[in-house]
Scaffold this motif. Sequence first.
Motif, PDB file in Angstrom:
ATOM      1  N   ILE A 137       0.849  -1.196   0.000  1.00  0.00           N
ATOM      2  CA  ILE A 137       0.000   0.000   0.000  1.00  0.00           C
ATOM      3  C   ILE A 137       0.884   1.246   0.000  1.00  0.00           C
ATOM      4  CG2 ILE A 137      -1.633   1.335   1.431  1.00  0.00           C
ATOM      5  CD1 ILE A 137      -2.932  -1.188   0.243  1.00  0.00           C
ATOM      6  N   VAL A 138       0.494   2.247  -0.792  1.00  0.00           N
ATOM      7  CA  VAL A 138       1.097   3.586  -0.684  1.00  0.00           C
ATOM      8  C   VAL A 138      -0.035   4.555  -0.382  1.00  0.00           C
ATOM      9  CG1 VAL A 138       2.367   5.426  -1.850  1.00  0.00           C
ATOM     10  CG2 VAL A 138       2.945   3.037  -2.321  1.00  0.00           C
ATOM     11  N   GLY A 139       0.024   5.195   0.775  1.00  0.00           N
ATOM     12  CA  GLY A 139      -0.946   6.232   1.131  1.00  0.00           C
ATOM     13  C   GLY A 139      -0.305   7.598   0.956  1.00  0.00           C
ATOM     14  N   VAL A 140      -1.121   8.606   0.756  1.00  0.00           N
ATOM     15  CA  VAL A 140      -0.614   9.978   0.575  1.00  0.00           C
ATOM     16  C   VAL A 140      -1.298  10.873   1.606  1.00  0.00           C
ATOM     17  CG1 VAL A 140      -0.362  11.892  -1.052  1.00  0.00           C
ATOM     18  CG2 VAL A 140      -0.283   9.535  -1.887  1.00  0.00           C
ATOM     19  N   THR A 141      -0.530  11.699   2.312  1.00  0.00           N
ATOM     20  CA  THR A 141      -1.098  12.469   3.424  1.00  0.00           C
ATOM     21  C   THR A 141      -1.726  13.785   2.959  1.00  0.00           C
ATOM     22  OG1 THR A 141       1.200  13.002   3.936  1.00  0.00           O
ATOM     23  CG2 THR A 141       0.068  11.476   5.403  1.00  0.00           C
ATOM     24  N   TYR A 142      -2.848  13.642   2.279  1.00  0.00           N
ATOM     25  CA  TYR A 142      -3.712  14.801   2.032  1.00  0.00           C
ATOM     26  C   TYR A 142      -4.499  14.998   3.333  1.00  0.00           C
ATOM     27  CZ  TYR A 142      -2.868  14.416  -3.047  1.00  0.00           C
ATOM     28  OH  TYR A 142      -2.312  14.401  -4.305  1.00  0.00           O
ATOM     29  N   GLY A 143      -3.838  15.668   4.291  1.00  0.00           N
ATOM     30  CA  GLY A 143      -4.293  15.638   5.678  1.00  0.00           C
ATOM     31  C   GLY A 143      -5.586  16.368   5.979  1.00  0.00           C
ATOM     32  N   PHE A 144      -6.096  17.148   5.028  1.00  0.00           N
ATOM     33  CA  PHE A 144      -7.313  17.924   5.316  1.00  0.00           C
ATOM     34  C   PHE A 144      -8.591  17.156   4.978  1.00  0.00           C
ATOM     35  CE2 PHE A 144      -3.887  20.890   4.429  1.00  0.00           C
ATOM     36  CZ  PHE A 144      -3.918  21.683   5.559  1.00  0.00           C
ATOM     37  N   ASP A 362      -4.853   7.190  -1.848  1.00  0.00           N
ATOM     38  CA  ASP A 362      -3.914   6.158  -2.274  1.00  0.00           C
ATOM     39  C   ASP A 362      -2.956   6.703  -3.329  1.00  0.00           C
ATOM     40  OD1 ASP A 362      -5.516   6.427  -4.480  1.00  0.00           O
ATOM     41  OD2 ASP A 362      -6.370   4.412  -4.403  1.00  0.00           O
ATOM     42  N   ILE A 363      -2.166   5.814  -3.905  1.00  0.00           N
ATOM     43  CA  ILE A 363      -1.141   6.279  -4.851  1.00  0.00           C
ATOM     44  C   ILE A 363      -1.776   6.892  -6.092  1.00  0.00           C
ATOM     45  CG2 ILE A 363      -0.809   4.031  -5.975  1.00  0.00           C
ATOM     46  CD1 ILE A 363       2.298   4.990  -5.960  1.00  0.00           C
ATOM     47  N   GLN A 364      -2.983   6.420  -6.453  1.00  0.00           N
ATOM     48  CA  GLN A 364      -3.659   7.007  -7.605  1.00  0.00           C
ATOM     49  C   GLN A 364      -4.016   8.468  -7.311  1.00  0.00           C
ATOM     50  OE1 GLN A 364      -3.762   5.419 -10.446  1.00  0.00           O
ATOM     51  NE2 GLN A 364      -4.718   7.143 -11.513  1.00  0.00           N
ATOM     52  N   ALA A 365      -4.418   8.737  -6.062  1.00  0.00           N
ATOM     53  CA  ALA A 365      -4.725  10.120  -5.673  1.00  0.00           C
ATOM     54  C   ALA A 365      -3.458  10.979  -5.746  1.00  0.00           C
ATOM     55  CB  ALA A 365      -5.294  10.149  -4.257  1.00  0.00           C
ATOM     56  N   GLY A 366      -2.337  10.393  -5.330  1.00  0.00           N
ATOM     57  CA  GLY A 366      -1.070  11.128  -5.436  1.00  0.00           C
ATOM     58  C   GLY A 366      -0.712  11.381  -6.883  1.00  0.00           C
ATOM     59  N   LEU A 367      -0.923  10.369  -7.721  1.00  0.00           N
ATOM     60  CA  LEU A 367      -0.625  10.480  -9.159  1.00  0.00           C
ATOM     61  C   LEU A 367      -1.504  11.557  -9.803  1.00  0.00           C
ATOM     62  CD1 LEU A 367      -0.155   7.551 -11.638  1.00  0.00           C
ATOM     63  CD2 LEU A 367      -1.680   9.411 -12.210  1.00  0.00           C
ATOM     64  N   GLU A 368      -2.792  11.562  -9.449  1.00  0.00           N
ATOM     65  CA  GLU A 368      -3.690  12.545 -10.078  1.00  0.00           C
ATOM     66  C   GLU A 368      -3.280  13.971  -9.705  1.00  0.00           C
ATOM     67  OE1 GLU A 368      -5.612  11.927 -12.482  1.00  0.00           O
ATOM     68  OE2 GLU A 368      -5.435   9.765 -12.306  1.00  0.00           O
ATOM     69  N   GLY A 369      -2.783  14.157  -8.492  1.00  0.00           N
ATOM     70  CA  GLY A 369      -2.296  15.480  -8.087  1.00  0.00           C
ATOM     71  C   GLY A 369      -1.120  15.908  -8.952  1.00  0.00           C
ATOM     72  N   VAL A 370      -0.210  14.973  -9.200  1.00  0.00           N
ATOM     73  CA  VAL A 370       0.965  15.279 -10.031  1.00  0.00           C
ATOM     74  C   VAL A 370       0.534  15.522 -11.479  1.00  0.00           C
ATOM     75  CG1 VAL A 370       3.167  14.355 -10.887  1.00  0.00           C
ATOM     76  CG2 VAL A 370       2.523  14.033  -8.485  1.00  0.00           C
ATOM     77  N   ARG A 371      -0.461  14.750 -11.950  1.00  0.00           N
ATOM     78  CA  ARG A 371      -0.966  14.952 -13.314  1.00  0.00           C
ATOM     79  C   ARG A 371      -1.544  16.373 -13.448  1.00  0.00           C
ATOM     80  NH1 ARG A 371      -2.621  10.964 -16.536  1.00  0.00           N
ATOM     81  NH2 ARG A 371      -3.472   9.595 -14.951  1.00  0.00           N
ATOM     82  N   TRP A 372      -2.288  16.803 -12.436  1.00  0.00           N
ATOM     83  CA  TRP A 372      -2.874  18.145 -12.459  1.00  0.00           C
ATOM     84  C   TRP A 372      -1.757  19.206 -12.502  1.00  0.00           C
ATOM     85  CZ3 TRP A 372      -2.951  21.995  -8.503  1.00  0.00           C
ATOM     86  CH2 TRP A 372      -3.820  23.064  -8.754  1.00  0.00           C
ATOM     87  N   LEU A 373      -0.696  18.970 -11.714  1.00  0.00           N
ATOM     88  CA  LEU A 373       0.430  19.920 -11.716  1.00  0.00           C
ATOM     89  C   LEU A 373       1.088  19.977 -13.089  1.00  0.00           C
ATOM     90  CD1 LEU A 373       2.129  19.099  -8.281  1.00  0.00           C
ATOM     91  CD2 LEU A 373       0.749  21.107  -8.863  1.00  0.00           C
ATOM     92  N   GLU A 374       1.265  18.828 -13.715  1.00  0.00           N
ATOM     93  CA  GLU A 374       1.906  18.815 -15.042  1.00  0.00           C
ATOM     94  C   GLU A 374       1.079  19.631 -16.042  1.00  0.00           C
ATOM     95  OE1 GLU A 374       4.644  14.780 -15.293  1.00  0.00           O
ATOM     96  OE2 GLU A 374       2.853  14.890 -16.526  1.00  0.00           O
ATOM     97  N   ASN A 375      -0.232  19.489 -15.961  1.00  0.00           N
ATOM     98  CA  ASN A 375      -1.101  20.248 -16.873  1.00  0.00           C
ATOM     99  C   ASN A 375      -1.054  21.747 -16.565  1.00  0.00           C
ATOM    100  OD1 ASN A 375      -2.898  18.503 -18.817  1.00  0.00           O
ATOM    101  ND2 ASN A 375      -2.604  17.295 -16.964  1.00  0.00           N
ATOM    102  N   CYS A 376      -1.003  22.081 -15.286  1.00  0.00           N
ATOM    103  CA  CYS A 376      -0.905  23.502 -14.909  1.00  0.00           C
ATOM    104  C   CYS A 376       0.383  24.118 -15.455  1.00  0.00           C
ATOM    105  CB  CYS A 376      -0.928  23.648 -13.379  1.00  0.00           C
ATOM    106  SG  CYS A 376      -2.543  23.366 -12.642  1.00  0.00           S
ATOM    107  N   VAL A 377       1.484  23.390 -15.315  1.00  0.00           N
ATOM    108  CA  VAL A 377       2.775  23.921 -15.774  1.00  0.00           C
ATOM    109  C   VAL A 377       2.770  24.059 -17.297  1.00  0.00           C
ATOM    110  CG1 VAL A 377       5.247  23.397 -15.947  1.00  0.00           C
ATOM    111  CG2 VAL A 377       4.052  23.095 -13.767  1.00  0.00           C
ATOM    112  N   ARG A 378       2.205  23.059 -17.982  1.00  0.00           N
ATOM    113  CA  ARG A 378       2.150  23.107 -19.465  1.00  0.00           C
ATOM    114  C   ARG A 378       1.368  24.335 -19.914  1.00  0.00           C
ATOM    115  NH1 ARG A 378      -0.906  19.968 -22.887  1.00  0.00           N
ATOM    116  NH2 ARG A 378      -1.886  18.957 -21.099  1.00  0.00           N
ATOM    117  N   SER A 379       0.264  24.604 -19.240  1.00  0.00           N
ATOM    118  CA  SER A 379      -0.542  25.767 -19.594  1.00  0.00           C
ATOM    119  C   SER A 379       0.193  27.071 -19.286  1.00  0.00           C
ATOM    120  CB  SER A 379      -1.869  25.724 -18.822  1.00  0.00           C
ATOM    121  OG  SER A 379      -2.492  26.984 -18.858  1.00  0.00           O
ATOM    122  N   ALA A 380       0.752  27.155 -18.103  1.00  0.00           N
ATOM    123  CA  ALA A 380       1.439  28.397 -17.691  1.00  0.00           C
ATOM    124  C   ALA A 380       2.617  28.677 -18.619  1.00  0.00           C
ATOM    125  CB  ALA A 380       1.903  28.273 -16.247  1.00  0.00           C
ATOM    126  N   ASP A 381       3.371  27.620 -18.947  1.00  0.00           N
ATOM    127  CA  ASP A 381       4.554  27.810 -19.791  1.00  0.00           C
ATOM    128  C   ASP A 381       4.182  28.184 -21.222  1.00  0.00           C
ATOM    129  OD1 ASP A 381       6.027  27.260 -17.602  1.00  0.00           O
ATOM    130  OD2 ASP A 381       6.787  25.323 -18.263  1.00  0.00           O
TER     131      ASP A 381
END
Length: 390
Positions: A137-144, A362-381
């Motif tokens: 298991i990989v959990g991600v601490t989205y603590g809120f 879970d790790i998919q939630a962590g992955l989706e966060g990183v995917r969102w960041l990649e899209n944000c950076v692509r747009s900003a750049d």
Amino acid sequence: MINGEMTITRPLRWGMVGGGRTGQVGYKHRSGALRDGTYRLVCGAFDLDEARGRDFGVNLGVAAERCYADVQALIQGEAGRADGVEVVSVATPNFTHYEITKALLQAGIHVICEKPLFFSVTECEEIAALARDKGLIVGVTYGFTGHPLVHQMAAMVKKGLLGDIRLVDMAYTHGFNAGDDTGAGEAVKWRTNPRTAGPTFVLGDIGTHLYYLSEVVLPQLKVERLLCDRKAFIPTRAPLEDHATVLMHYDNGARGRLWVSSVDAGNMGSQRYRFVGTKASVSWSDAHPDQLHYEVQGEPGRVLHHGMPYLEEESLAADRMGALHTEGLGDSWANIYLWIAQAIDARQRGDEAFLASHHYPDIQAGLEGVRWLENCVRSADAGAAWVDFR
Ligand code: NAD
């Protein structure tokens, strides 16, 4: 309601990498993990400074010989023990998450890792495959997202009380970096350097919390396109941003607006969420996590309080203190840690049916966060251009 009763087979033998005496987030991990007796802190590589880490670990009640210099020493030291560590939390700067998580998984140890998970979706996919192969298991601490009223909002959306979702409005802003970084501490230095922070500053540091919480409340909505405008008001932070606004188009036609900033001088409001449907809206802030504003079009607004019997069962199931008594961030983290412990316990028991319906970051939630960041950076750049989400 959660009352501290043991809900897993036995306490998990738990360790930490990072989160030492000078670390900002370490106590939140311990406060969450140790609340219900589901984890027992048995070892750690708490600090970059070995002696300080050992002294700190001993003060936490960890045996001196199990306070290690680094993650490799921890893996080697624990491997030879019949009572070796089973799950390790990673509370170190972003650039170390990938290597530390990979080493722990390769050694057969479950991982609970900080966000933003890694630097790229490719890294996330590789580690997700490794965890799958190893059965870990990989959990991600989205603590809120352990707050009971977050789950009230999700249940209300699911029940259709808001109607069809039209608007998603989210902000996480503060002013702690409104001035320049002269004399800044380590936690600011690594956050403002792309080598150690990754491709973003505030988008990853606080924006991923907003994005994940919106996924919990609106799991059926998917982002189709987004536009991200980011800026470093303090020029030495460029190419990373200390401010960003993101517009999002969802697949049901809904519109999203998200603002993150660490230069919002004077603001101690932290996070604000408003989800607007065709019939009604809900608003929630972590500054007042006990209260949920529920506004039905044409009716007086209502304030719902945590722990009250009129709430949905998903919210009451996450409640600890009961109505009248304040719940806070420590309770939210305790829920996240409990839900991850239940996932590890289920995996150890081979209870895949439980895992299939069990929700935790879970790790998919962590992955989706990183995917969102990649899209944000692509747009900003691309000059704050609309980009298709991919
Ligand atoms: P920090 O700089 O305050 O503390 C980092 C700690 O890790 C220190 O104790 C340091 O000595 C230790 N460390 C660094 N490298 C290490 C290594 N290789 N091995 C062992 N120990 C090491 O950082 P922080 O603000 O606590 O942030 C740590 C992580 O937690 C970051 O990824 C950050 O994004 C995340 N974070 C999450 C939340 C949340 O709400 N989930 C809140 C704050 C920070």
